[in-house]
Scaffold this motif. Structure first.
Motif, PDB file in Angstrom:
ATOM      1  N   ALA A 287       7.930  -0.967   1.235  1.00  0.00           N
ATOM      2  CA  ALA A 287       6.835   0.006   1.242  1.00  0.00           C
ATOM      3  C   ALA A 287       6.532   0.372  -0.196  1.00  0.00           C
ATOM      4  CB  ALA A 287       7.197   1.247   2.049  1.00  0.00           C
ATOM      5  N   THR A 288       5.272   0.687  -0.455  1.00  0.00           N
ATOM      6  CA  THR A 288       4.822   0.930  -1.822  1.00  0.00           C
ATOM      7  C   THR A 288       4.015   2.206  -1.921  1.00  0.00           C
ATOM      8  OG1 THR A 288       4.725  -1.458  -2.238  1.00  0.00           O
ATOM      9  CG2 THR A 288       3.528  -0.044  -3.761  1.00  0.00           C
ATOM     10  N   ALA A 289       4.268   2.968  -2.982  1.00  0.00           N
ATOM     11  CA  ALA A 289       3.426   4.104  -3.350  1.00  0.00           C
ATOM     12  C   ALA A 289       2.624   3.691  -4.583  1.00  0.00           C
ATOM     13  CB  ALA A 289       4.273   5.335  -3.648  1.00  0.00           C
ATOM     14  N   ILE A 290       1.314   3.844  -4.511  1.00  0.00           N
ATOM     15  CA  ILE A 290       0.440   3.470  -5.620  1.00  0.00           C
ATOM     16  C   ILE A 290      -0.258   4.723  -6.135  1.00  0.00           C
ATOM     17  CG2 ILE A 290      -1.483   2.011  -6.357  1.00  0.00           C
ATOM     18  CD1 ILE A 290      -0.912   0.174  -4.022  1.00  0.00           C
ATOM     19  N   THR A 291      -0.221   4.910  -7.444  1.00  0.00           N
ATOM     20  CA  THR A 291      -0.859   6.077  -8.057  1.00  0.00           C
ATOM     21  C   THR A 291      -2.177   5.662  -8.697  1.00  0.00           C
ATOM     22  OG1 THR A 291       1.270   7.146  -8.462  1.00  0.00           O
ATOM     23  CG2 THR A 291      -0.608   7.934  -9.745  1.00  0.00           C
TER      24      THR A 291
ATOM     25  N   ALA B  59      10.274  10.519  -4.749  1.00  0.00           N
ATOM     26  CA  ALA B  59      11.058  10.898  -5.929  1.00  0.00           C
ATOM     27  C   ALA B  59      10.681  10.087  -7.160  1.00  0.00           C
ATOM     28  CB  ALA B  59      12.546  10.731  -5.632  1.00  0.00           C
ATOM     29  N   GLY B  60      10.150   8.879  -6.950  1.00  0.00           N
ATOM     30  CA  GLY B  60       9.866   8.009  -8.084  1.00  0.00           C
ATOM     31  C   GLY B  60       8.415   7.950  -8.507  1.00  0.00           C
ATOM     32  N   THR B  61       7.560   8.802  -7.948  1.00  0.00           N
ATOM     33  CA  THR B  61       6.136   8.761  -8.296  1.00  0.00           C
ATOM     34  C   THR B  61       5.784   9.822  -9.329  1.00  0.00           C
ATOM     35  OG1 THR B  61       5.636  10.231  -6.436  1.00  0.00           O
ATOM     36  CG2 THR B  61       5.471   7.857  -6.054  1.00  0.00           C
TER      37      THR B  61
END
Length: 403
Positions: free
Chosen positions: A378-382, A189-191
């Motif tokens: 946990a991390t989402a990287i763009t 939701a936050g990417t």
């Protein structure tokens, strides 16, 4: 070496006997050499007949005899009983009578991990043929073609059991499902609206690799929650939810089921299962590589992965440069992602940044007694196709309770 090997085959009857014994273990090229030896009767004549080099044939036959011996077949040494797939010969003992004839033979075998993995992979692929295929779903309307978002979930240890009074936080199957799916939903939701979404399950998703709750290589006993069949059901449900969420958010979804040290065999059936489940979904691509080093090119950005159990972090840049030279040469921004050690570490090396990810999982009794403490997240990287990393989004389990 040449003289000895030629002498071993100087008698044509001996050649014929060895041919029949060695052929099941031959590669296609070695089989061609065997056919030539049977036809012409010597290395020199065989090499001349097929326009090859006699030393090349000698070396190939040497490799073939060694491979066959590992499986229990070496006619020159009275070893004629091949061991089954998944095993290699550990040793043989032969009893001869006074006339020099073989009276008895004891063959000791051990498991062959590489062969067992191959057999398991073939079995899982066969079972995957029976799975129902999920129909395609509509892609999102607005995405940025230059962006790819990487969701890293590592060391989830689904099936582990942790008692909060001993370890600081509880962990079991219901908690694992709630936290892993909830955190992934928050990450998605936050990417940014990226065209590509990468679900990188970076290994050790399952706490154990089979019915017995032990580590697959060392046999250490693990604290486990539930029967293995129940663990598998929960694990598949979590991963399907992650892939489905990624499909709602991204136009293309890349799925990685990496090998970990806790789930060496399970990573095989996870790859086979998810490739079959989403076979009819053209927007899903499952990375199908038995080699535990993975890479993907997004424009001029290289993304790579390894669980971390086979190579140290500072060894990875050179390894990936050698393993994927074309991809390395075609990119200017390069990142390799690892897990395994359960804590954050990020370091820029010559030509590549190594990012070690933490876990969302509560530590077990072994880690608690050893005094290992790490932040759970946990991390989402763009990543931009040309500029590399451009955004990050991080979640921690406490955010779910707060919500």
């Amino acid at each position: 070496m040449l003289r000895g090997d030629v002498a071993a085959f100087k008698d044509k009857a001996m050649i014929s006997r060895d041919l029949e014994a060695l052929r099941p273990f031959a590669t296609p090229r070695q089989a061609e050499f065997l056919d030539a030896l049977a036809k012409f009767g010597s290395y020199r004549k065989a090499a001349k007949g097929i326009k090859s080099d006699s030393r090349r044939i000698v070396e190939a036959m040497g490799r073939l005899r060694r491979a066959a011996a590992l499986r229990g077949v070496s006619p020159d040494h009275d070893m004629t009983k091949p061991c089954p797939d998944g095993f290699t010969v550990k040793g043989t003992s032969t009893l001869y009578d006074a006339a020099g004839n073989q009276a008895m033979q004891w063959v000791k075998t051990k498991t062959d991990d590489e062969a067992r993995a191959r057999i398991a992979r073939e079995a899982y692929e066969a079972m995957a043929d029976e799975l129902p295929r999920l129909p395609p779903v509509a892609p999102p309307q607005l995405v940025s073609a230059q962006l790819a978002t990487l969701y890293t979930i590592t060391d989830a240890h689904v099936g582990a059991l942790s008692w909060g009074k001993e370890t600081g936080a509880d962990w079991d199957l219901p908690i694992a499902e709630r936290i892993l799916t909830g955190c992934f939903e928050s990450l998605a939701a936050g990417t940014p609206p990226s065209r590509v979404g990468i679900v990188a399950q970076l290994g050790d998703f399952l706490h154990s690799d089979g019915i017995s709750p032990v580590t697959p290589t060392s046999g250490h006993v693990l604290d486990a929650d539930g029967r293995f069949s129940k663990v598998v059901q929960v694990a598949v449900r979590i991963l399907r939810r992650m892939v489905d969420l990624a499909l709602m958010r991204h136009e293309k979804v890349l799925v990685l089921m990496a090998e970990g040290n806790h789930d060496i065999s399970s990573s095989i059936w996870l790859r086979a299962m998810f490739a079959a489940l989403y076979e009819r979904e053209p927007r899903v691509e499952v990375i199908d590589s038995p080699l535990p080093y993975y890479a993907y090119q997004h424009g001029k950005t290289m993304l790579a992965w390894h669980h971390g159990h086979l190579r140290k972090n500072d060894q990875l840049p050179l390894l990936f440069a050698a393993q994927f030279p074309k991809l390395w040469g075609a990119t200017t921004k390069r990142y390799v992602h690892t897990g395994h050690r359960h804590h954050v570490e990020e370091r820029e090396h010559s030509g590549m940044t190594v990012i070690q990810h933490p876990t969302l999982t509560a530590r077990d009794a072994y880690a608690a007694r050893g005094g290992w403490i790490a932040e759970r997240q946990a991390t989402a990287i763009t990543y931009h196709a040309e500029y590399g990393q451009v955004a990050r989004n991080t979640v921690v389990p406490e955010m779910l309770a707060a919500a």
